[in-house]
Design a protein around this motif. Structure first.
Motif, PDB file in Angstrom:
ATOM      1  N   SER A  71       0.850  -1.185   0.000  1.00  0.00           N
ATOM      2  CA  SER A  71       0.000   0.000   0.000  1.00  0.00           C
ATOM      3  C   SER A  71       0.889   1.239   0.000  1.00  0.00           C
ATOM      4  CB  SER A  71      -0.931  -0.002   1.217  1.00  0.00           C
ATOM      5  OG  SER A  71      -0.181   0.034   2.421  1.00  0.00           O
ATOM      6  N   ARG A  72       0.271   2.385  -0.209  1.00  0.00           N
ATOM      7  CA  ARG A  72       1.035   3.626  -0.170  1.00  0.00           C
ATOM      8  C   ARG A  72       0.145   4.767   0.306  1.00  0.00           C
ATOM      9  NH1 ARG A  72       3.213   4.764  -6.059  1.00  0.00           N
ATOM     10  NH2 ARG A  72       3.942   6.711  -5.102  1.00  0.00           N
ATOM     11  N   ASP A  73       0.764   5.762   0.892  1.00  0.00           N
ATOM     12  CA  ASP A  73       0.095   6.976   1.331  1.00  0.00           C
ATOM     13  C   ASP A  73       0.849   8.127   0.695  1.00  0.00           C
ATOM     14  OD1 ASP A  73      -0.937   8.279   4.588  1.00  0.00           O
ATOM     15  OD2 ASP A  73      -0.882   9.195   2.629  1.00  0.00           O
ATOM     16  N   ASN A  74       0.334   8.661  -0.388  1.00  0.00           N
ATOM     17  CA  ASN A  74       1.055   9.712  -1.113  1.00  0.00           C
ATOM     18  C   ASN A  74       1.140  11.012  -0.313  1.00  0.00           C
ATOM     19  OD1 ASN A  74       1.583   8.011  -3.227  1.00  0.00           O
ATOM     20  ND2 ASN A  74      -0.076   8.769  -4.521  1.00  0.00           N
ATOM     21  N   ALA A  75       0.215  11.217   0.598  1.00  0.00           N
ATOM     22  CA  ALA A  75       0.286  12.421   1.441  1.00  0.00           C
ATOM     23  C   ALA A  75       1.518  12.365   2.343  1.00  0.00           C
ATOM     24  CB  ALA A  75      -0.975  12.555   2.269  1.00  0.00           C
TER      25      ALA A  75
END
Length: 124
Positions: A71-75
């Motif tokens: 998963s990723r959290d671009n923020a």
């Protein structure tokens, strides 16, 4: 350019869980895809999973499918690898990498930016 730093590795018993993180810095405003590879002692580096820019598309190696979640959290400019039901054969140095573009790739040569790696050891 993108700079990458992995964290979260460690020693865990078989059947346990770990969550790896990969923090990106630098030119993170342009779309970039991210990937996890791993390398066990005496083995070549192997593909684990990748995730596209939006996070809406993921892909896994057969060896980890159903046990690992990328998963990723671009923020936060951070990618994660949740590893469950770990096996001794998952023991390796785990590397994150990135390439500019919106689509992921499985080939190591497609990625331009690499972290230093984090050790994961699974005891039996």
């Amino acid at each position: 350019q993108v700079q990458l730093v992995e964290s979260g590795g460690g020693l865990v018993q078989a059947g346990g869980s770990l969550r790896l993180s990969c923090a990106a810095s630098g030119r993170t405003s342009s779309p970039y895809t991210m990937v996890w590879f791993r390398q066990a002692p005496g083995n070549e580096r192997e593909y684990v999973a990748h995730i596209n820019w939006s996070g809406g598309s993921t892909d896994y190696a057969d060896s980890v499918k159903g046990r690992f979640t990328i998963s990723r959290d671009n923020a936060k400019n951070t990618m994660y690898l949740q590893m469950n039901s770990l096996k001794p054969e998952d023991t390796a140095v785990y590397y994150c990498a990135a390439r500019y573009g919106i689509s992921g790739r499985r080939l190591e040569s497609e990625y331009d930016y690499w972290g230093q790696g984090t050790q994961v050891t699974v005891s039996s």
